[in-house]
Design a protein around this motif. Structure first.
Motif, short mmCIF file in Angstrom:
data_model
loop_
_atom_site.label_atom_id
_atom_site.label_comp_id
_atom_site.label_asym_id
_atom_site.label_seq_id
_atom_site.Cartn_x
_atom_site.Cartn_y
_atom_site.Cartn_z
N GLU A 111 -12.71 -5.43 24.92
CA GLU A 111 -13.39 -4.14 24.95
C GLU A 111 -12.45 -3.02 24.52
O GLU A 111 -11.26 -3.02 24.86
CB GLU A 111 -13.91 -3.86 26.36
N LEU A 112 -12.99 -2.06 23.78
CA LEU A 112 -12.25 -0.87 23.40
C LEU A 112 -12.59 0.26 24.36
O LEU A 112 -13.77 0.58 24.55
CB LEU A 112 -12.58 -0.45 21.96
N THR A 113 -11.57 0.87 24.96
CA THR A 113 -11.77 1.96 25.90
C THR A 113 -10.88 3.13 25.52
O THR A 113 -9.86 2.96 24.83
CB THR A 113 -11.44 1.51 27.34
N PRO A 114 -11.21 4.36 25.97
CA PRO A 114 -10.38 5.52 25.63
C PRO A 114 -8.97 5.39 26.20
O PRO A 114 -8.79 5.05 27.36
CB PRO A 114 -11.12 6.69 26.29
N VAL A 115 -7.97 5.66 25.35
CA VAL A 115 -6.57 5.63 25.81
C VAL A 115 -5.91 6.99 25.68
O VAL A 115 -4.89 7.25 26.33
CB VAL A 115 -5.76 4.58 25.03
N ALA A 116 -6.47 7.88 24.85
CA ALA A 116 -5.87 9.21 24.69
C ALA A 116 -6.90 10.17 24.13
O ALA A 116 -7.82 9.78 23.39
CB ALA A 116 -4.66 9.15 23.77
N THR A 117 -6.76 11.44 24.51
CA THR A 117 -7.58 12.51 23.96
C THR A 117 -6.65 13.54 23.34
O THR A 117 -5.71 14.01 24.01
CB THR A 117 -8.45 13.16 25.04
N ILE A 118 -6.88 13.88 22.09
CA ILE A 118 -6.00 14.79 21.36
C ILE A 118 -6.81 15.99 20.88
O ILE A 118 -7.80 15.83 20.14
CB ILE A 118 -5.35 14.08 20.17
N ASN A 119 -6.40 17.17 21.29
CA ASN A 119 -7.02 18.42 20.84
C ASN A 119 -6.08 19.11 19.87
O ASN A 119 -4.88 19.27 20.15
CB ASN A 119 -7.32 19.33 22.03
N THR A 120 -6.62 19.51 18.74
CA THR A 120 -5.79 20.08 17.67
C THR A 120 -6.38 21.39 17.18
O THR A 120 -7.58 21.47 16.86
CB THR A 120 -5.69 19.11 16.48
N HIS A 121 -5.55 22.42 17.14
CA HIS A 121 -5.90 23.66 16.44
C HIS A 121 -5.26 23.56 15.05
O HIS A 121 -4.03 23.56 14.93
CB HIS A 121 -5.39 24.89 17.17
N ARG A 122 -6.09 23.45 14.03
CA ARG A 122 -5.59 23.21 12.67
C ARG A 122 -5.87 24.42 11.78
O ARG A 122 -6.98 24.94 11.74
CB ARG A 122 -6.25 21.97 12.07
N THR A 123 -4.84 24.81 11.06
CA THR A 123 -4.97 25.85 10.03
C THR A 123 -4.72 25.19 8.68
O THR A 123 -3.65 24.61 8.46
CB THR A 123 -3.97 26.99 10.26
N VAL A 124 -5.71 25.29 7.79
CA VAL A 124 -5.65 24.60 6.50
C VAL A 124 -5.50 25.62 5.38
O VAL A 124 -6.31 26.54 5.25
CB VAL A 124 -6.91 23.75 6.26
N TYR A 125 -4.46 25.43 4.56
CA TYR A 125 -4.22 26.26 3.38
C TYR A 125 -4.44 25.41 2.13
O TYR A 125 -3.73 24.41 1.94
CB TYR A 125 -2.79 26.80 3.37
N PRO A 126 -5.36 25.78 1.25
CA PRO A 126 -5.47 25.05 -0.03
C PRO A 126 -4.31 25.41 -0.94
O PRO A 126 -3.93 26.59 -1.06
CB PRO A 126 -6.80 25.57 -0.61
N VAL A 127 -3.68 24.40 -1.52
CA VAL A 127 -2.57 24.60 -2.46
C VAL A 127 -3.15 24.56 -3.87
O VAL A 127 -3.70 23.53 -4.30
CB VAL A 127 -1.48 23.52 -2.27
N LEU A 128 -3.04 25.68 -4.59
CA LEU A 128 -3.75 25.86 -5.85
C LEU A 128 -2.80 25.90 -7.03
O LEU A 128 -1.72 26.52 -6.97
CB LEU A 128 -4.58 27.15 -5.81
N GLY A 129 -3.22 25.25 -8.12
CA GLY A 129 -2.52 25.36 -9.39
C GLY A 129 -3.39 26.12 -10.37
O GLY A 129 -4.45 26.64 -10.01
N GLU A 130 -2.97 26.16 -11.61
CA GLU A 130 -3.72 26.90 -12.61
C GLU A 130 -5.10 26.30 -12.85
O GLU A 130 -6.03 27.01 -13.23
CB GLU A 130 -2.93 26.97 -13.92
N ASP A 131 -5.22 24.98 -12.67
CA ASP A 131 -6.50 24.32 -12.97
C ASP A 131 -7.21 23.82 -11.71
O ASP A 131 -7.93 22.83 -11.74
CB ASP A 131 -6.27 23.15 -13.93
N GLY A 132 -6.97 24.49 -10.58
CA GLY A 132 -7.71 24.12 -9.37
C GLY A 132 -6.82 23.69 -8.22
O GLY A 132 -5.59 23.87 -8.26
N GLN A 133 -7.45 23.12 -7.20
CA GLN A 133 -6.72 22.74 -5.99
C GLN A 133 -6.02 21.40 -6.18
O GLN A 133 -6.59 20.45 -6.70
CB GLN A 133 -7.68 22.65 -4.81
#
Length: 629
Positions: A111-133
């Protein structure tokens, strides 16, 4: 619905309690877009003995962010990737059956049971070049709770992940180097962690991880060594890992601890400097000193030398864990996975054959027979892979215009279809109760049950000499086997019968030709077995002596020469079947007939050369083997 992607990313640690202050305007050749913030929560699941963590697989149910759902993060060989499963509409928290099925070879139904709970505050920055991300830069503030021990840990980390799959290596390197320059300037460093779950469970951490609850745990420091429960032979397995999916510790981890204890023991024995500092001159001791008796200096602990039983258990444990990992890889259709799973099943059988007398007879006979059945199914699938690869080589070698493009497409389509059918057969075998019980029984044996006292009485070195000597002796016996006289009945394999039916060798009838092919085939298998045993002993840190190890390397060299003959036989038989199929369906048989004729000629030439190859193998082995063998 399930989707799969290969991850191309790099992770970085940030020491201290705050996210780094990045000067993103200094990115060379790139800019960053507006940041997007996410609040994410993920519950990780595993078995009671953390079978998934041992196999470098993580299962989580994530909420929030752009990829809400069930995820399986894995490493298969050199490939790291992730499977995504949509939540069930009827019960979003229930594990989808398809996900459980892909993990069956690792969990063995546990059986698979919960072993950990992870809460994450994530800030995402797109890295852009001349022709898109080109990529995403993610800054994560993480709070993780180990559900087993109630310990909460916090840390910050960064991740750069490419978002385009059409980048060249040079372009990808340019992206990473540009972002890394900014990260390093802010104090970040390459991450030491495989995944967040590893840190949540206290498997690694270093300066970047802080224990914040419970309070007494935070004050005492993080207990980073209590995460993975002991499994049979797991220490030896992790220390000996050799391919990309293997243990994180590596051999250096084990050897490092040994060196440390050795230095400590040495210091305890000598202790000269410390005595000079603490000795007091006669008559100067205080009443307090005289009232407290001197504590006896503890004797340095000495570890017992490993026995043959320890080595055998380590060999079996490592190979069984690798079998389970490649089982998972087959279920997700990872490259080369059928081949690698077959290698592990054959290696286990090779070790058991070489170690006869060191395992209870009825147990070893039963396991060998069941492993043989698994290898047969995997062998059929592997033969299809070999045929498909060789087909491309043969077609590309034809002069322009000899084989039409349509004929090439029809042959390749036929090979692909047979490969699909063989793959389904393999997966049915892996899903069967008999196979899963086989894996359980192998783990029981690896834990030491049914390993005889004879193995325990031998030193690791003597055991290694015995089993590798037995494997090498099998090579000599196979290579020296004689073709029977024409009037002597003999058992031959089905493939050998087909070879005897389609080619003729000077002075031999069809049955003798078949027997001659079986000598080649059995010698090649014996050479492979010697190689598997030698490698398994090496991973278990047991030496059989330089000469025997060298002899195993010699056998491996000849294994390749003999393999050319057996692979040609596989291809010839495949083309013969394809010819019959094309005849039934009315397809053009010219191309398949042309290739079949070429392979028949190649097979006959190979069989004519085989006696000389076998003779050279025996001579070279006898030259390098110790005289007592």
């Amino acid at each position: 619905m399930v989707t799969q992607q290969v991850e191309i990313e790099r992770k970085y640690d940030v020491a201290g309690q705050r996210t780094p202050r990045l000067k993103l305007h200094k990115l060379k050749n790139f800019t960053v877009g507006d940041p997007v913030e996410h609040e994410m929560s993920a519950t990780y699941y595993d078995t009671a003995d953390l079978a998934l963590a041992h196999a470098k697989v993580a299962v989580r149910r994530r909420t929030g962010g752009s990829d809400d759902g069930w995820h399986v993060k894995y490493q298969a060989g050199q490939v790291r990737g992730e499977l995504h499963y949509e939540p069930l509409k009827t019960s979003a928290q229930r594990i989808p059956a398809a996900l459980r099925k892909v993990l069956t070879g690792l969990t063995l139904g546990e059986e698979l049971t919960p072993v950990a709970t992870i809460n994450t505050h994530r800030t995402v920055y797109p890295v852009l070049g001349e022709d898109g991300q080109y990529a995403e830069l993610c800054l994560d503030e993480v709070s993780a709770r180990d559900e087993r021990g109630g310990v909460t840990r916090e840390w910050s980390e960064c991740e750069v992940e490419l978002t385009r799959d059409d980048l060249t290596q040079k372009q990808a390197r340019t992206v990473f180097e540009a972002v890394e320059a900014v990260l390093y300037a802010a104090g970040a460093a390459p991450s030491s962690s495989v995944a967040k779950i590893a840190r949540a469970l206290g498997q690694d951490g270093g300066d970047s991880v802080r224990v914040v609850a419970p309070e007494h745990a935070a004050q005492a420091g993080a207990p980073n060594d209590a995460a993975l429960p002991e499994r049979a032979g797991s220490g030896a397995v992790d220390a000996a890992s050799s391919d990309g999916a293997e243990g994180a510790g590596g051999a250096d981890g084990v050897k490092g601890s040994e060196k440390k204890s050795g230095k400590k023991a040495k210091a305890e024995k000598s202790g000269k400097k410390s005595k000079k500092k603490t000795e007091k001159k006669p008559g100067k001791s205080s009443d307090k000193d005289s009232q407290v008796p001197a504590a006896a200096e503890p004797e340095p602990e000495t570890e017992s030398e490993p026995t043959g039983a320890d080595v055998l258990a380590a060999m079996l444990a490592r190979l069984t864990e690798e079998l389970q990992r490649w089982d998972f890889a087959v279920r997700i259709d990872a490259p080369d996975s059928v081949h690698q799973l077959r290698v592990r099943s054959r290696a286990l059988r090779a070790v058991l054959q070489a170690a006869r007398g060191f395992v209870t007879e009825d147990v070893v006979a039963d396991l060998e027979q069941r492993l043989k059945g698994v290898a047969r199914v995997l062998g059929d699938a592997r033969d299809q892979e070999v045929a498909r690869q060789r087909l491309d080589v043969l077609l590309e070698a034809q002069p322009s215009g000899v084989v039409t493009e349509q004929a090439k497409q029809e042959l390749r389509a036929a090979a692909d279809q047979l490969g699909v059918v063989a793959g389904r057969t393999v997966r049915r075998e892996l899903d069967g109760a008999a196979y899963l019980q086989l894996v359980r029984d192998l783990r029981v044996l690896a834990a030491g049950q049914d390993i005889t006292e004879d193995a325990a009485q031998l030193s690791a070195k003597d055991f290694a000499k015995t089993v590798l000597g037995a494997a090498l002796n099998r090579v000599l016996v196979s290579a020296n086997a004689k073709v029977p006289d024409a009037d002597v009945a003999t058992d031959v394999s089905d493939m050998a019968v087909e070879v005897g039916r389609r080619i003729t060798l000077p002075g031999l009838d069809a049955m003798q030709t078949a027997a001659a092919f079986d000598v080649v085939h059995e010698t090649r298998k014996a050479a492979k077995s010697a190689r598997y045993v030698s490698e398994a002993l090496g991973h278990a840190h047991a030496t059989a002596g330089k000469k025997r190890v060298r002899a195993a390397a010699v056998a491996k060299d000849y294994q390749d020469d003999l393999g050319v003959i057996t692979d040609t036989a596989v291809m010839e038989e495949w083309l013969a079947r394809a010819s019959r199929s094309f005849q039934r369906t009315g397809k053009d048989r010219y191309a398949v007939g042309l290739l079949h004729g070429m392979e028949l000629s190649n097979l006959r030439d190979g069989m004519l050369e085989a006696p000389e190859i076998l003779e050279d193998l025996v001579e070279d082995l006898c030259e390098v083997l110790p005289s007592e063998d």
